[in-house]
Design a protein around this motif. Structure first.
Motif, short mmCIF file in Angstrom:
data_model
loop_
_atom_site.label_atom_id
_atom_site.label_comp_id
_atom_site.label_asym_id
_atom_site.label_seq_id
_atom_site.Cartn_x
_atom_site.Cartn_y
_atom_site.Cartn_z
N ALA A 22 25.93 34.70 52.17
CA ALA A 22 27.10 34.66 52.91
C ALA A 22 28.28 34.15 52.01
CB ALA A 22 26.83 33.85 54.06
N LEU A 23 27.90 33.16 51.40
CA LEU A 23 28.73 32.37 50.40
C LEU A 23 29.42 33.16 49.40
CD1 LEU A 23 30.49 29.65 49.78
CD2 LEU A 23 28.27 29.18 48.29
N ALA A 24 28.28 33.95 48.70
CA ALA A 24 28.78 34.69 47.58
C ALA A 24 29.54 35.85 48.09
CB ALA A 24 27.40 35.44 46.79
N ALA A 25 29.42 36.17 49.23
CA ALA A 25 30.13 37.42 49.66
C ALA A 25 31.68 37.04 50.30
CB ALA A 25 29.55 37.87 50.95
N CYS A 26 31.62 36.04 50.55
CA CYS A 26 33.24 35.48 50.80
C CYS A 26 33.87 34.80 49.87
CB CYS A 26 33.23 34.57 52.14
SG CYS A 26 32.20 32.88 51.94
N ARG A 27 33.35 34.40 48.77
CA ARG A 27 33.94 33.77 47.63
C ARG A 27 33.88 34.39 46.38
NH1 ARG A 27 35.29 28.48 49.02
NH2 ARG A 27 35.33 27.68 47.09
N SER A 28 33.84 35.86 46.35
CA SER A 28 33.92 36.61 45.37
C SER A 28 34.93 38.02 45.24
CB SER A 28 32.56 37.17 44.97
OG SER A 28 31.99 37.80 46.03
N SER A 29 36.01 37.58 46.03
CA SER A 29 36.93 38.71 46.10
C SER A 29 37.57 39.26 44.77
CB SER A 29 38.15 38.28 46.99
OG SER A 29 39.36 39.35 47.40
N PRO A 30 37.73 40.30 44.34
CA PRO A 30 38.25 40.71 43.22
C PRO A 30 39.91 40.24 42.87
CG PRO A 30 38.10 42.77 44.55
CD PRO A 30 37.34 41.46 45.28
N ASP A 31 40.53 40.14 44.02
CA ASP A 31 41.87 39.61 43.68
C ASP A 31 42.12 38.40 43.80
OD1 ASP A 31 41.41 39.14 46.21
OD2 ASP A 31 43.30 40.20 47.19
N VAL A 32 41.05 37.37 43.77
CA VAL A 32 41.04 36.16 43.69
C VAL A 32 40.43 35.36 42.26
CG1 VAL A 32 40.38 33.70 44.64
CG2 VAL A 32 40.75 35.78 46.26
N ALA A 33 41.24 34.77 41.56
CA ALA A 33 40.72 34.11 40.31
C ALA A 33 39.82 32.84 40.36
CB ALA A 33 41.84 33.78 39.45
N ALA A 34 40.07 32.19 41.51
CA ALA A 34 39.62 30.94 41.71
C ALA A 34 39.63 30.61 43.29
CB ALA A 34 39.82 29.78 40.93
N TYR A 35 38.51 29.72 43.64
CA TYR A 35 38.49 29.37 45.15
C TYR A 35 38.63 27.87 44.78
CZ TYR A 35 37.28 33.79 46.74
OH TYR A 35 37.18 34.99 47.07
N VAL A 36 39.45 26.94 45.46
CA VAL A 36 39.39 25.44 45.50
C VAL A 36 39.29 25.12 46.82
CG1 VAL A 36 40.32 23.50 44.65
CG2 VAL A 36 40.54 25.41 43.41
N GLY A 37 38.25 24.89 47.73
CA GLY A 37 37.92 24.53 48.91
C GLY A 37 38.59 25.64 49.65
N ASP A 38 39.65 25.57 50.57
CA ASP A 38 40.14 26.75 51.47
C ASP A 38 41.25 27.33 50.68
OD1 ASP A 38 38.41 25.94 53.45
OD2 ASP A 38 39.98 24.68 54.79
N ALA A 39 41.62 26.54 49.50
CA ALA A 39 42.87 27.21 48.67
C ALA A 39 42.48 28.26 47.71
CB ALA A 39 43.61 26.09 48.06
N ARG A 40 43.17 29.04 47.54
CA ARG A 40 42.89 30.08 46.30
C ARG A 40 43.97 30.33 45.25
NH1 ARG A 40 41.06 35.56 50.16
NH2 ARG A 40 39.39 34.38 51.29
N VAL A 41 43.57 30.43 44.11
CA VAL A 41 44.31 30.97 42.99
C VAL A 41 44.11 32.44 43.03
CG1 VAL A 41 44.88 30.74 40.70
CG2 VAL A 41 44.14 28.76 41.85
N THR A 42 45.24 33.27 43.28
CA THR A 42 44.99 34.66 43.31
C THR A 42 45.01 35.13 41.68
OG1 THR A 42 47.22 35.39 43.52
CG2 THR A 42 45.73 34.64 45.40
N VAL A 43 44.55 36.22 41.45
CA VAL A 43 44.74 36.96 40.34
C VAL A 43 46.35 37.00 39.97
CG1 VAL A 43 44.31 39.02 38.70
CG2 VAL A 43 42.54 38.10 40.33
#
Length: 337
Positions: A22-43
């Protein structure tokens, strides 16, 4: 595929085996470069940040032959910014832009600021990166205080530390004045012996390369080695007169004995020591927050090396830079904290 270091099961009774996919599925979006808690650094954000830095010709030249490595470095900077925003929020601390500028001015000191920034840019580090790194340094100091881990930067703590170390700071205090003849030398020595506080005024009358304009603290063996033995044998509050060809005249040596610098003289050193103590305490608190955030990065940007750096790799969702700061990341290509 590398497994995340820490997995937290949100629902009671949910097994680790069920939580992992479940974790791998929700934290591996191709348009996201990094996840930091609830925040995202997008590509898109990462690409924009890289482009902004490459607008500087020196940075662009640095990055030209190492585009992928430089992108990873920028991603580290962006992730660190998110981590420290979460840290500041948790401990309810705020670092103003003015405080950042003041610390940078202190670091640069009397050096040419533009030359310093240019040298950093040549190593791929921009003004924004330096400001972020300094802001993070200040956050580490302040959260340590906010959490009660240290009060080393308080006036009371600084003065207490001074009381502890003041005796070890004592050094010989002496002066050297070079004059043209023996009679003048003896008159100068008599004047200094009667009023040691007059030394700067007397020295000014005989200014030159072989005269110290102020009483100086330190080891005579390092400052005036040719006179070291004479100073060692001279009682406090007195002096000597000796012809010295290399000085170009008659030398008057005078010593007040051993002197301890005043608190205000050593305050900068005491503050620097206190900041290091606070930073170390703050770094441990930052690490706790980082672990709670469960930072992960898109595998296209690399994997962790054994040294904890984000480096080139193949596949897998990985955690990013467990212990590095923005300054640490900058160390690979330029100056940091």
């Amino acid at each position: 595929m590398l497994k995340p270091r820490a997995l937290r099961v949100a629902a009671a009774g949910l097994s680790l085996a069920l939580a992992l996919p479940a974790l791998a599925a929700c934290r591996s979006s191709p348009d996201v470069a990094a996840y930091v808690g609830d925040a995202r650094v997008t590509v898109a954000e990462l690409e924009r940040a890289v482009d902004e830095r490459l607008a500087d010709e020196d940075v662009a030249e640095f990055a030209a032959s190492r585009e992928a490595d430089y992108t990873r470095l920028v991603l580290e900077f962006l992730v660190q910014r998110e981590v420290y925003e979460a840290v500041a929020e948790r401990y309810d601390v705020r670092v103003t832009d003015g405080a950042v500028r003041s610390r940078i001015d202190e670091i640069i000191g009397d050096n040419d600021a533009e030359a310093i920034y240019a040298s950093w840019a040549e190593q791929g580090v921009t003004r924004t990166d330096i400001a972020d790194s300094v802001r993070q340094q200040l956050v580490r100091e302040r959260i340590a205080e906010a959490a009660g881990e240290t009060d080393a930067l308080s006036e009371e703590a600084l003065r207490a530390r001074y009381a502890e170390v003041s005796e070890s700071l004592a050094q010989p205090e002496f002066g050297v004045i070079t004059v043209a003849d023996q009679a003048t030398a003896e008159a100068v020595l008599a004047e200094l012996t009667a009023d040691p506080a007059a030394y700067p005024t007397v020295a000014a009358r005989y200014a030159g390369p072989s005269t110290l304009p102020q009483l100086t603290r330190g080891d005579p063996a390092e400052i005036v080695p040719v006179l070291a033995e004479r100073f060692d044998a001279t009682p406090p509050g007195s002096g000597f007169v000796v012809p010295l060809e290399v000085a170009g005249g008659i030398v008057v040596g005078f010593t007040t004995g051993t002197a301890t610098p005043a608190f205000e003289e050593v305050r900068p050193d005491l503050e620097a020591e206190a900041r290091r103590e606070a930073e170390e305490a703050g770094a441990a608190l930052v690490e706790d927050v980082r672990e709670d955030l469960d930072v992960t990065v898109n595998p296209r940007y690399g994997v962790l090396s054994e040294e904890g750096r984000l480096v080139r790799g193949e596949g897998g969702v990985v955690e990013l830079l467990a212990g590095a700061t923005g300054a640490d990341a900058a160390d690979r290509s330029g100056p940091g904290d």
